[in-house]
Design a protein around this motif. Structure first.
Motif, mmCIF file in Angstrom:
data_model
loop_
_atom_site.group_PDB
_atom_site.id
_atom_site.type_symbol
_atom_site.label_atom_id
_atom_site.label_comp_id
_atom_site.label_asym_id
_atom_site.label_seq_id
_atom_site.Cartn_x
_atom_site.Cartn_y
_atom_site.Cartn_z
ATOM 1 N N GLY A 152 7.998 -11.409 3.475
ATOM 2 C CA GLY A 152 8.279 -10.317 2.553
ATOM 3 C C GLY A 152 7.276 -10.277 1.416
ATOM 4 O O GLY A 152 6.795 -9.209 1.025
ATOM 5 N N TYR A 153 6.950 -11.439 0.887
ATOM 6 C CA TYR A 153 5.963 -11.511 -0.193
ATOM 7 C C TYR A 153 4.607 -10.999 0.265
ATOM 8 O O TYR A 153 3.950 -10.222 -0.432
ATOM 9 N N LEU A 154 4.186 -11.438 1.463
ATOM 10 C CA LEU A 154 2.886 -11.007 1.978
ATOM 11 C C LEU A 154 2.852 -9.506 2.248
ATOM 12 O O LEU A 154 1.864 -8.835 1.951
ATOM 13 N N VAL A 155 3.926 -8.970 2.775
ATOM 14 C CA VAL A 155 3.981 -7.529 3.042
ATOM 15 C C VAL A 155 3.944 -6.746 1.734
ATOM 16 O O VAL A 155 3.189 -5.773 1.594
ATOM 17 N N LEU A 156 4.756 -7.166 0.774
ATOM 18 C CA LEU A 156 4.773 -6.462 -0.512
ATOM 19 C C LEU A 156 3.439 -6.581 -1.247
ATOM 20 O O LEU A 156 2.976 -5.620 -1.866
ATOM 21 N N THR A 157 2.799 -7.739 -1.174
ATOM 22 C CA THR A 157 1.486 -7.912 -1.795
ATOM 23 C C THR A 157 0.464 -7.009 -1.123
ATOM 24 O O THR A 157 -0.362 -6.384 -1.799
ATOM 25 N N ILE A 159 1.058 -4.170 0.443
ATOM 26 C CA ILE A 159 1.364 -2.782 0.069
ATOM 27 C C ILE A 159 0.881 -2.504 -1.356
ATOM 28 O O ILE A 159 0.292 -1.456 -1.634
ATOM 29 N N LYS A 160 1.115 -3.453 -2.249
ATOM 30 C CA LYS A 160 0.705 -3.281 -3.649
ATOM 31 C C LYS A 160 -0.822 -3.157 -3.755
ATOM 32 O O LYS A 160 -1.327 -2.282 -4.457
ATOM 33 N N ARG A 161 -1.557 -3.999 -3.029
ATOM 34 C CA ARG A 161 -3.023 -3.924 -3.051
ATOM 35 C C ARG A 161 -3.529 -2.605 -2.475
ATOM 36 O O ARG A 161 -4.464 -2.006 -2.999
ATOM 37 N N ALA A 162 -2.906 -2.184 -1.386
ATOM 38 C CA ALA A 162 -3.321 -0.912 -0.783
ATOM 39 C C ALA A 162 -3.047 0.243 -1.745
ATOM 40 O O ALA A 162 -3.859 1.161 -1.874
ATOM 41 N N TYR A 163 -1.929 0.195 -2.420
ATOM 42 C CA TYR A 163 -1.570 1.237 -3.394
ATOM 43 C C TYR A 163 -2.581 1.265 -4.541
ATOM 44 O O TYR A 163 -3.039 2.332 -4.962
ATOM 45 N N LEU A 164 -2.910 0.066 -5.050
ATOM 46 C CA LEU A 164 -3.873 -0.004 -6.154
ATOM 47 C C LEU A 164 -5.271 0.476 -5.729
ATOM 48 O O LEU A 164 -5.938 1.171 -6.490
ATOM 49 N N ARG A 165 -5.683 0.136 -4.530
ATOM 50 C CA ARG A 165 -6.993 0.591 -4.033
ATOM 51 C C ARG A 165 -7.012 2.103 -3.862
ATOM 52 O O ARG A 165 -8.008 2.754 -4.139
ATOM 53 N N LEU A 166 -5.926 2.629 -3.395
ATOM 54 C CA LEU A 166 -5.847 4.049 -3.133
ATOM 55 C C LEU A 166 -5.933 4.871 -4.425
ATOM 56 O O LEU A 166 -6.625 5.871 -4.496
ATOM 57 N N PHE A 167 -5.233 4.401 -5.461
ATOM 58 C CA PHE A 167 -5.161 5.187 -6.685
ATOM 59 C C PHE A 167 -6.174 4.779 -7.749
ATOM 60 O O PHE A 167 -6.359 5.497 -8.722
#
Length: 169
Positions: A152-157, A159-167
């Motif tokens: 769960g931690y790895l998946v959420l991390t 997702i968070k990195r992908a979100y930050l890269r995207l925006f």
């Protein structure tokens, strides 16, 4: 959201407990299957061992070689079958001895996949609350809960990195 994650963690822990409590039951069934197969192998090879005792001073290999040296293909093929029975009996005897020394390790590492498969096909969930069952259940529950938490931690991390890269780009 925090309560929901706590329930998920608790569910993984409970599943780990239920799975872990099955380990000693499977090991016990595997040991019983090993013993049963050894008994059958001993019964199958016994008449030939009796012949070897009577005619070849307890040397089964001499009996097998005697049969193989006869000019009869059928008897020679029977000698190969006796050799197969003898090898199986010795393998099972070694396995039973190793199982009695360390049942869990032997069950995990043995290459007797045919017996494991038979046990697995007939295995029914059992809850036997002995000390080793409880220990295995708690260990399995902790491992599964930790793996679920890490996943769960790895998946959420991710997702968070992908979100930050995207925006941030």
């Amino acid at each position: 959201m925090s309560k929901f994650l706590d329930y998920i963690r608790l569910s993984f822990f409970a599943c780990g407990l239920l799975l872990g409590v099955q380990i000693p039951a499977f090991v016990s069934d595997f040991g019983q299957a090993l013993n049963a197969q050894l008994i059958e192998a001993n019964k199958a090879i016994a008449p030939f061992k009796n012949d070897a005792a009577q005619y070849f001073n307890n040397d089964l290999e001499k009996l097998i070689k005697h049969y193989q040296n006869l000019d009869d293909d059928i008897v020679g093929k029977g000698a190969n079958n006796i050799d197969t029975l003898n090898t199986r009996q010795q393998t099972l005897q070694t396995a039973v001895n190793a199982f009695s020394q360390s049942p869990y390790l032997f069950t995990l590492t043995s290459n007797l996949s045919d017996i494991k498969q038979q046990v697995w096909q007939r295995f029914e969930g059992q809850i036997i609350l002995k000390q080793d069952s409880i220990t295995a259940a708690v260990i399995a529950a902790i491992i599964i809960a930790l793996l679920a938490e890490l996943s769960g931690y790895l998946v959420l991390t991710g997702i968070k990195r992908a979100y930050l890269r995207l925006f941030t780009a």
